[in-house]
Design an enzyme around this catalytic site. Sequence first.
Site, PDB file in Angstrom:
ATOM      1  CG  HIS A 355      -2.161  -0.796   1.035  1.00 38.76           C
ATOM      2  ND1 HIS A 355      -3.304  -0.321   0.459  1.00 38.76           N
ATOM      3  CD2 HIS A 355      -2.399  -2.091   1.357  1.00 38.76           C
ATOM      4  CE1 HIS A 355      -4.211  -1.282   0.453  1.00 38.76           C
ATOM      5  NE2 HIS A 355      -3.690  -2.372   0.979  1.00 38.76           N
ATOM      6  CE  LYS A 543      -7.079  13.901  -0.474  1.00 43.80           C
ATOM      7  NZ  LYS A 543      -7.036  12.647  -1.199  1.00 43.80           N
ATOM      8  NE  ARG A 544      -5.627  10.389   9.708  1.00 46.45           N
ATOM      9  CZ  ARG A 544      -5.329   9.429  10.591  1.00 46.45           C
ATOM     10  NH1 ARG A 544      -6.051   8.330  10.648  1.00 46.45           N
ATOM     11  NH2 ARG A 544      -4.330   9.590  11.441  1.00 46.45           N
ATOM     12  CE  LYS A 549      -3.647  10.853   2.726  1.00 45.31           C
ATOM     13  NZ  LYS A 549      -4.337  10.128   1.640  1.00 45.31           N
ATOM     14  CB  THR A 651     -10.356   4.817  -2.189  1.00 42.48           C
ATOM     15  OG1 THR A 651     -10.087   5.193  -0.834  1.00 42.48           O
ATOM     16  CG2 THR A 651      -9.609   3.546  -2.530  1.00 42.48           C
ATOM     17  CE  LYS A 655     -14.154   6.426  -0.197  1.00 46.52           C
ATOM     18  NZ  LYS A 655     -13.497   6.798   1.081  1.00 46.52           N
TER      19      LYS A 655
HETATM   20  C1  LIG Z   1     -12.239   7.030   1.371  1.00 39.46           C
HETATM   21  C2  LIG Z   1     -11.850   7.481   2.718  1.00 39.46           C
HETATM   22  C3  LIG Z   1     -10.520   7.787   2.983  1.00 39.46           C
HETATM   23  C4  LIG Z   1      -9.435   7.712   1.932  1.00 39.46           C
HETATM   24  O1  LIG Z   1      -9.344   8.936   1.263  1.00 39.46           O
HETATM   25  P1  LIG Z   1      -8.075   9.271   0.336  1.00 39.46           P
HETATM   26  O2  LIG Z   1      -8.450  10.577  -0.265  1.00 39.46           O
HETATM   27  O3  LIG Z   1      -7.984   8.187  -0.669  1.00 39.46           O
HETATM   28  O4  LIG Z   1      -6.901   9.358   1.232  1.00 39.46           O
HETATM   29  C5  LIG Z   1     -10.196   8.213   4.250  1.00 39.46           C
HETATM   30  N1  LIG Z   1     -11.114   8.333   5.214  1.00 39.46           N
HETATM   31  C6  LIG Z   1     -12.416   8.064   4.989  1.00 39.46           C
HETATM   32  C7  LIG Z   1     -13.397   8.226   6.095  1.00 39.46           C
HETATM   33  C8  LIG Z   1     -12.822   7.616   3.738  1.00 39.46           C
HETATM   34  O5  LIG Z   1     -14.114   7.326   3.539  1.00 39.46           O
END
Ligand SMILES: *Cc1c(COP(=O)(O)O)cnc(C)c1O
Length: 802
Positions: A355, A543-544, A549, A651, A655
């Site tokens: 990952h 995101k985190r 990022k 991911t 979304k």
């Molecule tokens: C999808 C998701 C992530 C991952 O987001 P990235 O932008 O791919 O880092 C992190 N936290 C939550 C709650 C998510 O639903």
Amino acid sequence: MNLTKEQIKSDYQKKLISLFAEDLEESSVLHQYIALAELVKEYSFERWMKTNKRYKKEGTKQIYYFSMEFLLGKLLENNLINLGIKEVVREALDDLGIRLEELENVEREAGLGNGGLGRLAACFLDSMAALSIAGHGNGIRYKYGLFKQKIRDGYQVEMPDDWLRHGYPWEIRRIDKSVIVKFGGYVYFTNENGRFTAKHEGYEEVLAVPYDVPIIGYGTETVNTLRLWSAEVKSRDFDFESFSAGEYTKAVEHKYSVESISQVLYPDDTTEKGKLLRLKQEYFFVSAGVQSIMRTFKKSGRSIYDFHKYVAIHINDTHPALAVAELMRILVDEEYLSWEDAWEITTKTMAYTNHTIMSEALEKWPVDMMKKLLPRIYTIIEEINRRFCQELMDRYNNDWNKVDRMAIISGGWVKMANLAIVGSHSVNGVSKLHTDILKYQELKDFHEYYPGKFNNKTNGITHRRWLIKANPELTNLISEAIGCDFLKNPRELINLEKYKDDKSFLDRLEKVKYNNKLKFADYMKKTQGIKIDPNSIFDVQAKRLHAYKRQLLNILHVINLYNEFLDNPNMDLLPHTFIFSAKAAPGYYLAKKIIKLINSVGEKINNDIRVNDRIKVVFAENYNVSLAEKLIPSAEVSEQISTASKEASGTGNMKFMMNGAITLGTLDGANVEIYEEVGDENIIIFGMTSEEVINYYKNGGYHSWDLYYQDRRLTRILNELDDGYFAPRGEFKEIFNHLLTYNDEFFVLKDFASYCDAHKKINELYKDRFRWNRMSLINIAHSGRFSSDNTILEYAKDIWFK
Ligand SMILES: *Cc1c(COP(=O)(O)O)cnc(C)c1O
């Protein structure tokens, strides 16, 4: 399911009574929720039992997805959708004067994960069940999930996530399926009947108790299992002597020490800390999982030599990599197989997903720690390593450097990625770009040695949660246009393309987005008392929080807009709301400072009447799955701006795309594939490429000071950071130093100009509503490619059932 409204009403009222001895009038909303969840769980039981019987009877190969994290989110609505009874249940409740939404609000989400990796595991479970693949989860039932985030004075404050407080109605405790996991002790070798045998003695026994959660497949009768393990003391281990002597604290000390194993999720997935408790957690759920799989397999009466034909174990990142050694232990020590046979079965059983390539995230354990905590496992890894190094020496003519790089044990460390690679028949990356970086850079040696092992499986998301559940209005609009086939097969979304020039349809799409914006604005008003203009552009980064990022790049651009706007109030700028949502690991100092910076900039801009709401900065507290489900459908711009080469896949990007946001991103991770999918005119790409980034790293980075002097915008922004413009002087010293003194490791300043240009483009494009909505529609139409159903079918075809 064939359930009538009347049946449900009757079942539900009985449930309330049997659980709480209460009727509707007396019951609280909490009890009403629990009763409904218990009832829905019960509705899945028949299918669950049938599924298990079928697997047993047909000898179906069982896939076990081992993951330290499962970020499930709430289950009530998802399970209702998957059982196909959401509408009839809603009607039944309506008759009883209960609003389904109100009950859903009571549910606490299972936040047993940090972010993308844990959410991926949850999406995969959903897809495996929907596709009737016999795939189950194996993980830890943390008593506390990922912390809850509050913002106080602009700073992140962490609070415990006590998600089990009211009980968890979706699980079943199965004490009769408990297993013992052994820690510590010592190992010696003897000759038993001519067989070289390991003896493990003096260990501590921990009871692993499984809690099973049914994973209900959509549009199918399949119900799979997520098994989460909880650490408990064996009852006879209670220190009754101390207790009787009145030393109550001492009596429970041992209990607490054992229970600490499944007490809390580590709130950081990007830096490897090498903590003993973490190693305990890893072995705990891996050993419990492999033992329980072996027990089930043995009951089938099949030959142990066929184990890999009936069982696949998938290792999600390196956290469960000890599964390789644990299966070897059981096959050699308990099933008396030869090392060679055991090794063949083990490698044919295991598959590993990588990952990350970030070196600070690569797990390694001090040899001494592992020897002490897991003496038998360590000797097994030693033997795997000895044989592997021997092979390497033969192959590479005693090239010591290469052997040392590839060895599992080296320099006093056990390297988990190396163990996972050597012990698996498949190693996959999570996007095309990431897999290529693994093959030709990070794991080059391994790829040369095992070229056939490496393959790509681009991540995916379940459209059932991220479209059907999260965005019912959009789902309805799509169904009206192209029918309902996409519900079952998200690839059918492509049929939407025929509406791409249909003005009236695009207007309706815009209206759906607007309604979702209203809903999110309402949520922010209610929860944080913040007003958002629904007519502004919702530009979202959720995101985190991590330096790679680059939330920092985003907020620096906001500062720049503010500066430019104050200089020139007539500038061409549509109203923008910049929405951030992100948790920082509690010990990640820089990340927390970036949260403070976002909030300080927000404070200043949002209270500056000169800006007159043309720019607004919002920080949505406590990013989790439930918040994501509200926020993402409202987004118009999806910020996917990681330093190229750093985000393995992402991911979140998928979304947002599925919900019609336009990606503003770098050519990183799966953004590259989104770009290929929608085409150049339907995405906004900026910044350095991964090749450029990697080349810079090879040549020692770049000089960020030069940019600071050359780009007047950056000079001004960085001076403002430094001189107390947004917060008292000194507050952002670390950020300033990170960017300049430490040479801007993630190329924030380097990509700044290009990022500003990209935003100008967004501002321009958005004015042409037809054009924008057309882009949005094309993104939705092409998002089926990123359904996790797709991803799972490829795992099945290339890895599990190859
Ligand atoms: C999808 C998701 C992530 C991952 O987001 P990235 O932008 O791919 O880092 C992190 N936290 C939550 C709650 C998510 O639903």
